[in-house]
Design a protein around this motif. Structure first.
Motif, short mmCIF file in Angstrom:
data_model
loop_
_atom_site.label_atom_id
_atom_site.label_comp_id
_atom_site.label_asym_id
_atom_site.label_seq_id
_atom_site.Cartn_x
_atom_site.Cartn_y
_atom_site.Cartn_z
N VAL A 144 22.18 16.01 -22.40
CA VAL A 144 21.54 15.73 -21.11
C VAL A 144 21.83 14.29 -20.68
O VAL A 144 21.64 13.35 -21.44
CB VAL A 144 20.02 15.97 -21.20
CG1 VAL A 144 19.35 15.60 -19.88
CG2 VAL A 144 19.73 17.43 -21.54
N SER A 145 22.31 14.14 -19.46
CA SER A 145 22.67 12.82 -18.93
C SER A 145 21.87 12.51 -17.67
O SER A 145 21.52 13.41 -16.90
CB SER A 145 24.16 12.77 -18.61
OG SER A 145 24.50 11.57 -17.95
N THR A 151 25.66 16.32 -17.06
CA THR A 151 25.11 17.30 -18.01
C THR A 151 25.88 18.61 -17.93
O THR A 151 26.23 19.19 -18.97
CB THR A 151 23.61 17.55 -17.73
OG1 THR A 151 22.89 16.32 -17.86
CG2 THR A 151 23.04 18.57 -18.69
N ASN A 154 29.15 18.23 -19.67
CA ASN A 154 29.00 18.27 -21.13
C ASN A 154 28.77 19.70 -21.62
O ASN A 154 29.35 20.12 -22.62
CB ASN A 154 27.83 17.39 -21.56
CG ASN A 154 28.04 15.93 -21.26
OD1 ASN A 154 29.18 15.48 -21.06
ND2 ASN A 154 26.98 15.16 -21.19
N GLU A 195 20.56 22.09 -13.80
CA GLU A 195 21.12 22.09 -15.15
C GLU A 195 20.68 23.33 -15.92
O GLU A 195 21.47 23.97 -16.62
CB GLU A 195 20.68 20.84 -15.90
CG GLU A 195 21.31 19.56 -15.36
CD GLU A 195 20.59 18.30 -15.79
OE1 GLU A 195 19.56 18.43 -16.50
OE2 GLU A 195 21.03 17.19 -15.44
#
Length: 322
Positions: A144-145, A151, A154, A195
Protein backbone atom coordinates in the motif's frame (compact mmCIF):
# COMPACT_ATOMS: atom_id res chain seq x y z
CA UNK A 1 13.70 -34.88 -19.28
CA UNK A 2 10.63 -36.49 -17.63
CA UNK A 3 10.20 -33.43 -15.41
CA UNK A 4 10.00 -30.98 -18.32
CA UNK A 5 6.28 -31.40 -19.24
CA UNK A 6 5.14 -31.05 -15.61
CA UNK A 7 7.32 -27.99 -14.94
CA UNK A 8 6.33 -26.39 -18.26
CA UNK A 9 2.65 -26.79 -17.33
CA UNK A 10 3.13 -25.28 -13.87
CA UNK A 11 5.46 -22.34 -14.58
CA UNK A 12 4.96 -19.74 -17.34
CA UNK A 13 8.50 -18.41 -17.78
CA UNK A 14 10.55 -17.67 -20.87
CA UNK A 15 13.59 -19.51 -22.31
CA UNK A 16 16.09 -17.13 -20.70
CA UNK A 17 14.50 -17.51 -17.27
CA UNK A 18 14.41 -21.30 -17.68
CA UNK A 19 18.13 -21.34 -18.47
CA UNK A 20 18.87 -19.20 -15.39
CA UNK A 21 16.77 -21.48 -13.18
CA UNK A 22 18.52 -24.64 -14.41
CA UNK A 23 22.00 -23.13 -13.99
CA UNK A 24 21.25 -21.90 -10.47
CA UNK A 25 19.64 -25.22 -9.47
CA UNK A 26 22.70 -27.10 -10.76
CA UNK A 27 25.01 -24.79 -8.82
CA UNK A 28 23.10 -25.23 -5.54
CA UNK A 29 22.82 -29.00 -6.07
CA UNK A 30 26.55 -29.31 -6.73
CA UNK A 31 27.35 -27.39 -3.55
CA UNK A 32 25.03 -29.64 -1.54
CA UNK A 33 26.13 -32.84 -3.27
CA UNK A 34 22.56 -33.62 -4.36
CA UNK A 35 21.00 -34.33 -7.78
CA UNK A 36 19.21 -31.70 -9.88
CA UNK A 37 15.70 -33.00 -9.29
CA UNK A 38 12.22 -31.47 -9.12
CA UNK A 39 12.85 -30.12 -5.60
CA UNK A 40 16.05 -28.37 -6.69
CA UNK A 41 14.36 -26.77 -9.69
CA UNK A 42 11.32 -25.70 -7.65
CA UNK A 43 13.57 -24.17 -4.99
CA UNK A 44 15.40 -22.22 -7.68
CA UNK A 45 12.10 -20.92 -9.08
CA UNK A 46 11.04 -19.95 -5.55
CA UNK A 47 14.26 -17.95 -5.03
CA UNK A 48 13.73 -16.23 -8.37
CA UNK A 49 10.15 -15.35 -7.40
CA UNK A 50 11.32 -13.91 -4.05
CA UNK A 51 13.85 -11.69 -5.83
CA UNK A 52 11.30 -10.44 -8.35
CA UNK A 53 8.71 -9.64 -5.66
CA UNK A 54 11.32 -7.77 -3.63
CA UNK A 55 9.92 -6.30 -0.41
CA UNK A 56 6.32 -7.09 -1.35
CA UNK A 57 6.35 -10.78 -0.49
CA UNK A 58 8.28 -13.85 0.59
CA UNK A 59 8.00 -17.47 -0.48
CA UNK A 60 6.86 -19.80 2.32
CA UNK A 61 9.19 -22.75 1.85
CA UNK A 62 7.77 -25.13 4.45
CA UNK A 63 4.92 -27.16 2.99
CA UNK A 64 2.64 -28.60 5.69
CA UNK A 65 0.36 -31.62 5.36
CA UNK A 66 -3.15 -32.35 6.60
CA UNK A 67 -1.76 -35.01 8.95
CA UNK A 68 0.15 -32.32 10.85
CA UNK A 69 -2.91 -30.19 11.56
CA UNK A 70 -5.31 -30.40 14.48
CA UNK A 71 -8.55 -28.77 13.33
CA UNK A 72 -12.30 -29.43 13.66
CA UNK A 73 -13.76 -31.72 10.99
CA UNK A 74 -15.86 -28.95 9.43
CA UNK A 75 -12.78 -26.77 8.87
CA UNK A 76 -10.84 -29.67 7.31
CA UNK A 77 -13.86 -30.44 5.11
CA UNK A 78 -14.04 -26.84 3.88
CA UNK A 79 -10.32 -26.85 3.10
CA UNK A 80 -10.87 -29.99 1.00
CA UNK A 81 -13.71 -28.19 -0.80
CA UNK A 82 -11.41 -25.25 -1.58
CA UNK A 83 -8.82 -27.64 -3.01
CA UNK A 84 -11.49 -29.48 -5.03
CA UNK A 85 -12.77 -26.21 -6.50
CA UNK A 86 -9.29 -25.48 -7.86
CA UNK A 87 -8.74 -28.99 -9.18
CA UNK A 88 -12.20 -29.38 -10.73
CA UNK A 89 -12.91 -25.84 -11.86
CA UNK A 90 -12.69 -26.71 -15.57
CA UNK A 91 -15.50 -29.21 -15.11
CA UNK A 92 -17.57 -26.97 -12.79
CA UNK A 93 -17.17 -23.73 -14.70
CA UNK A 94 -16.91 -24.86 -18.31
CA UNK A 95 -18.39 -28.34 -18.81
CA UNK A 96 -21.19 -27.83 -16.28
CA UNK A 97 -21.76 -24.24 -17.44
CA UNK A 98 -21.48 -22.43 -14.10
CA UNK A 99 -19.20 -19.75 -15.55
CA UNK A 100 -21.71 -18.85 -18.26
CA UNK A 101 -24.85 -19.32 -16.15
CA UNK A 102 -23.76 -17.61 -12.91
CA UNK A 103 -20.86 -15.46 -14.07
CA UNK A 104 -18.41 -17.23 -11.73
CA UNK A 105 -14.76 -16.43 -12.45
CA UNK A 106 -11.83 -18.83 -12.44
CA UNK A 107 -10.10 -17.26 -9.46
CA UNK A 108 -10.56 -19.12 -6.16
CA UNK A 109 -10.42 -17.01 -3.00
CA UNK A 110 -10.89 -17.44 0.73
CA UNK A 111 -10.91 -15.57 4.03
CA UNK A 112 -9.20 -17.32 6.95
CA UNK A 113 -10.13 -15.63 10.24
CA UNK A 114 -9.11 -16.40 13.80
CA UNK A 115 -6.87 -15.49 16.72
CA UNK A 116 -3.07 -15.60 16.30
CA UNK A 117 -1.67 -19.13 16.36
CA UNK A 118 -4.90 -20.91 15.38
CA UNK A 119 -3.45 -22.33 12.15
CA UNK A 120 -4.44 -19.89 9.40
CA UNK A 121 -1.03 -19.68 7.73
CA UNK A 122 -0.39 -23.39 8.20
CA UNK A 123 -3.75 -24.19 6.57
CA UNK A 124 -2.77 -22.03 3.59
CA UNK A 125 0.49 -23.97 3.40
CA UNK A 126 -1.46 -27.25 3.37
CA UNK A 127 -3.65 -26.03 0.50
CA UNK A 128 -0.58 -24.94 -1.49
CA UNK A 129 1.12 -28.26 -0.78
CA UNK A 130 -1.91 -30.30 -1.89
CA UNK A 131 -2.18 -28.30 -5.12
CA UNK A 132 1.55 -28.30 -5.86
CA UNK A 133 1.75 -24.49 -5.73
CA UNK A 134 4.35 -22.09 -4.39
CA UNK A 135 2.95 -20.13 -1.45
CA UNK A 136 3.81 -16.42 -1.33
CA UNK A 137 3.04 -14.34 1.76
CA UNK A 138 2.32 -10.73 0.80
CA UNK A 139 3.18 -7.86 3.12
CA UNK A 140 0.31 -5.44 2.55
CA UNK A 141 2.06 -2.70 4.53
CA UNK A 142 4.80 -2.68 1.85
CA UNK A 143 2.30 -2.86 -1.01
CA UNK A 144 0.00 0.00 0.00
CA UNK A 145 1.39 3.38 -1.07
CA UNK A 146 0.33 6.92 -0.27
CA UNK A 147 0.95 7.86 -3.91
CA UNK A 148 -2.06 7.69 -6.22
CA UNK A 149 -1.95 4.68 -8.54
CA UNK A 150 1.18 3.22 -6.94
CA UNK A 151 -0.70 0.57 -4.89
CA UNK A 152 -2.46 -0.75 -8.01
CA UNK A 153 0.90 -0.89 -9.80
CA UNK A 154 2.41 -2.90 -6.92
CA UNK A 155 -0.59 -5.26 -6.79
CA UNK A 156 -0.45 -5.73 -10.55
CA UNK A 157 3.20 -6.80 -10.31
CA UNK A 158 2.35 -9.29 -7.54
CA UNK A 159 -0.48 -10.95 -9.47
CA UNK A 160 1.51 -11.04 -12.72
CA UNK A 161 4.50 -12.68 -11.03
CA UNK A 162 2.26 -15.14 -9.14
CA UNK A 163 0.49 -16.08 -12.37
CA UNK A 164 3.77 -16.83 -14.12
CA UNK A 165 5.25 -18.73 -11.16
CA UNK A 166 2.12 -20.82 -10.48
CA UNK A 167 1.94 -19.39 -6.97
CA UNK A 168 -0.79 -19.10 -4.36
CA UNK A 169 -1.09 -15.69 -2.69
CA UNK A 170 -1.49 -15.22 1.06
CA UNK A 171 -2.43 -11.67 2.12
CA UNK A 172 -1.68 -11.50 5.85
CA UNK A 173 -3.57 -9.09 8.13
CA UNK A 174 -5.95 -8.18 5.34
CA UNK A 175 -7.98 -5.84 7.56
CA UNK A 176 -5.27 -3.21 7.01
CA UNK A 177 -6.56 -2.83 3.44
CA UNK A 178 -10.01 -4.42 3.52
CA UNK A 179 -11.37 -2.86 6.72
CA UNK A 180 -14.88 -1.42 6.83
CA UNK A 181 -15.36 2.12 5.52
CA UNK A 182 -18.69 3.55 6.52
CA UNK A 183 -18.38 6.76 4.53
CA UNK A 184 -16.01 8.46 2.12
CA UNK A 185 -14.75 11.54 3.94
CA UNK A 186 -11.56 12.27 2.02
CA UNK A 187 -9.98 11.71 -1.36
CA UNK A 188 -7.72 9.18 0.36
CA UNK A 189 -10.80 7.12 1.33
CA UNK A 190 -11.95 7.11 -2.31
CA UNK A 191 -8.53 5.97 -3.50
CA UNK A 192 -8.52 3.25 -0.83
CA UNK A 193 -11.85 1.96 -2.17
CA UNK A 194 -10.43 1.98 -5.69
CA UNK A 195 -7.51 -0.11 -4.44
CA UNK A 196 -9.88 -2.64 -2.82
CA UNK A 197 -11.96 -2.89 -6.01
CA UNK A 198 -8.80 -3.35 -8.05
CA UNK A 199 -7.48 -6.19 -5.91
CA UNK A 200 -10.89 -7.92 -5.93
CA UNK A 201 -10.99 -7.77 -9.72
CA UNK A 202 -7.47 -9.20 -9.93
CA UNK A 203 -8.35 -11.98 -7.46
CA UNK A 204 -11.36 -12.94 -9.57
CA UNK A 205 -9.40 -13.05 -12.84
CA UNK A 206 -6.28 -14.57 -11.26
CA UNK A 207 -5.95 -18.18 -12.48
CA UNK A 208 -4.86 -19.30 -9.04
CA UNK A 209 -5.71 -19.12 -5.34
CA UNK A 210 -5.80 -16.02 -3.12
CA UNK A 211 -6.26 -16.22 0.64
CA UNK A 212 -6.80 -13.30 3.00
CA UNK A 213 -6.13 -13.74 6.72
CA UNK A 214 -7.39 -11.62 9.59
CA UNK A 215 -7.47 -11.77 13.38
CA UNK A 216 -10.79 -9.89 13.37
CA UNK A 217 -13.37 -11.14 10.87
CA UNK A 218 -15.85 -8.44 11.96
CA UNK A 219 -13.46 -5.75 10.68
CA UNK A 220 -13.69 -7.06 7.10
CA UNK A 221 -16.38 -5.40 5.01
CA UNK A 222 -19.34 -7.83 4.52
CA UNK A 223 -19.59 -6.73 0.88
CA UNK A 224 -16.05 -8.01 0.38
CA UNK A 225 -16.77 -11.26 2.21
CA UNK A 226 -19.66 -12.01 -0.16
CA UNK A 227 -17.27 -11.86 -3.12
CA UNK A 228 -14.98 -14.55 -1.68
CA UNK A 229 -15.59 -18.24 -2.37
CA UNK A 230 -14.79 -19.52 1.11
CA UNK A 231 -14.89 -18.05 4.62
CA UNK A 232 -13.23 -20.27 7.21
CA UNK A 233 -13.13 -19.53 10.94
CA UNK A 234 -10.21 -20.92 12.92
CA UNK A 235 -11.36 -21.17 16.54
CA UNK A 236 -9.15 -21.54 19.58
CA UNK A 237 -8.54 -25.28 20.22
CA UNK A 238 -10.59 -27.22 22.75
CA UNK A 239 -8.97 -29.35 25.46
CA UNK A 240 -8.65 -32.55 23.39
CA UNK A 241 -7.28 -30.55 20.44
CA UNK A 242 -4.68 -28.87 22.67
CA UNK A 243 -3.61 -32.29 23.92
CA UNK A 244 -3.17 -33.50 20.32
CA UNK A 245 -1.17 -30.37 19.49
CA UNK A 246 1.25 -30.97 22.37
CA UNK A 247 1.74 -34.58 21.24
CA UNK A 248 2.27 -33.70 17.57
CA UNK A 249 4.53 -30.70 18.07
CA UNK A 250 6.89 -32.45 20.49
CA UNK A 251 9.54 -34.32 18.44
CA UNK A 252 9.53 -38.12 19.02
CA UNK A 253 13.29 -37.97 19.59
CA UNK A 254 12.66 -36.42 23.02
CA UNK A 255 11.39 -39.79 24.25
CA UNK A 256 8.74 -38.08 26.41
CA UNK A 257 5.60 -39.26 24.63
CA UNK A 258 5.20 -42.38 26.75
CA UNK A 259 4.20 -41.70 30.31
CA UNK A 260 3.88 -37.91 30.13
CA UNK A 261 0.51 -36.42 31.11
CA UNK A 262 -0.25 -34.27 28.06
CA UNK A 263 -3.89 -34.01 29.16
CA UNK A 264 -2.92 -32.22 32.38
CA UNK A 265 -0.65 -29.83 30.45
CA UNK A 266 -3.39 -29.06 27.91
CA UNK A 267 -5.95 -28.57 30.67
CA UNK A 268 -3.80 -26.14 32.64
CA UNK A 269 -2.63 -23.97 29.72
CA UNK A 270 -5.26 -22.65 27.29
CA UNK A 271 -3.04 -21.83 24.31
CA UNK A 272 -3.40 -21.96 20.53
CA UNK A 273 -1.14 -24.12 18.38
CA UNK A 274 1.27 -21.29 17.63
CA UNK A 275 1.91 -20.65 21.30
CA UNK A 276 2.17 -24.38 22.07
CA UNK A 277 4.86 -24.60 19.37
CA UNK A 278 6.73 -21.73 21.06
CA UNK A 279 6.44 -23.50 24.42
CA UNK A 280 7.86 -26.73 22.98
CA UNK A 281 10.83 -24.81 21.55
CA UNK A 282 11.31 -23.00 24.88
CA UNK A 283 11.42 -26.38 26.65
CA UNK A 284 14.20 -27.48 24.28
CA UNK A 285 16.14 -24.26 25.03
CA UNK A 286 15.83 -24.89 28.78
CA UNK A 287 17.15 -28.45 28.37
CA UNK A 288 20.01 -27.36 26.08
CA UNK A 289 21.04 -24.63 28.50
CA UNK A 290 21.20 -27.21 31.27
CA UNK A 291 23.35 -29.48 29.08
CA UNK A 292 21.03 -32.49 29.23
CA UNK A 293 18.16 -34.22 27.44
CA UNK A 294 14.68 -32.78 27.81
CA UNK A 295 12.68 -33.89 30.83
CA UNK A 296 9.00 -33.50 31.70
CA UNK A 297 9.65 -30.46 33.90
CA UNK A 298 11.04 -28.60 30.89
CA UNK A 299 7.70 -28.82 29.09
CA UNK A 300 5.88 -27.44 32.12
CA UNK A 301 8.48 -24.66 32.41
CA UNK A 302 8.26 -23.85 28.69
CA UNK A 303 4.48 -23.63 28.89
CA UNK A 304 4.73 -21.45 32.00
CA UNK A 305 7.09 -18.96 30.34
CA UNK A 306 4.99 -18.77 27.18
CA UNK A 307 1.80 -18.25 29.19
CA UNK A 308 3.35 -15.40 31.16
CA UNK A 309 4.67 -13.76 27.99
CA UNK A 310 1.17 -14.01 26.49
CA UNK A 311 -0.01 -11.85 29.38
CA UNK A 312 -2.21 -14.61 30.78
CA UNK A 313 -2.96 -15.16 34.45
CA UNK A 314 -0.59 -17.89 35.54
CA UNK A 315 -2.32 -21.07 36.73
CA UNK A 316 -0.88 -22.84 39.76
CA UNK A 317 1.63 -25.49 38.66
CA UNK A 318 2.17 -28.92 40.12
CA UNK A 319 4.79 -28.79 42.88
CA UNK A 320 8.35 -29.36 41.67
CA UNK A 321 7.77 -28.47 38.01
CA UNK A 322 9.68 -25.17 38.14
Amino acid sequence: RGLAPELAARYVIGPGAIADVVVEAARYAAAAGTPVDASALEASIGRRLSLRLGTFGTVVHRKARFAEMVLPDDVVDTLHDLIAMVRERSQILERWGYQRHLGISRGVSGLFSGEPGTGKTMAASVVASELGLELVRIDLSAVVSKFVGETEKNLGKIFDEAQDAHAMLLFDEADSLFGKRTELKTAQDRFANLEVNYILQRMETFDGVSVLTTNAESSIDPALQRRLNFRIRFLEPELDEREQLWRRLLPPSTGLHDGFDFHALAERFQMTGGYIKNAVVRAAVIAARAGRAMVAEDLWAGAHHEYVEMGKVMPQLPRGTL
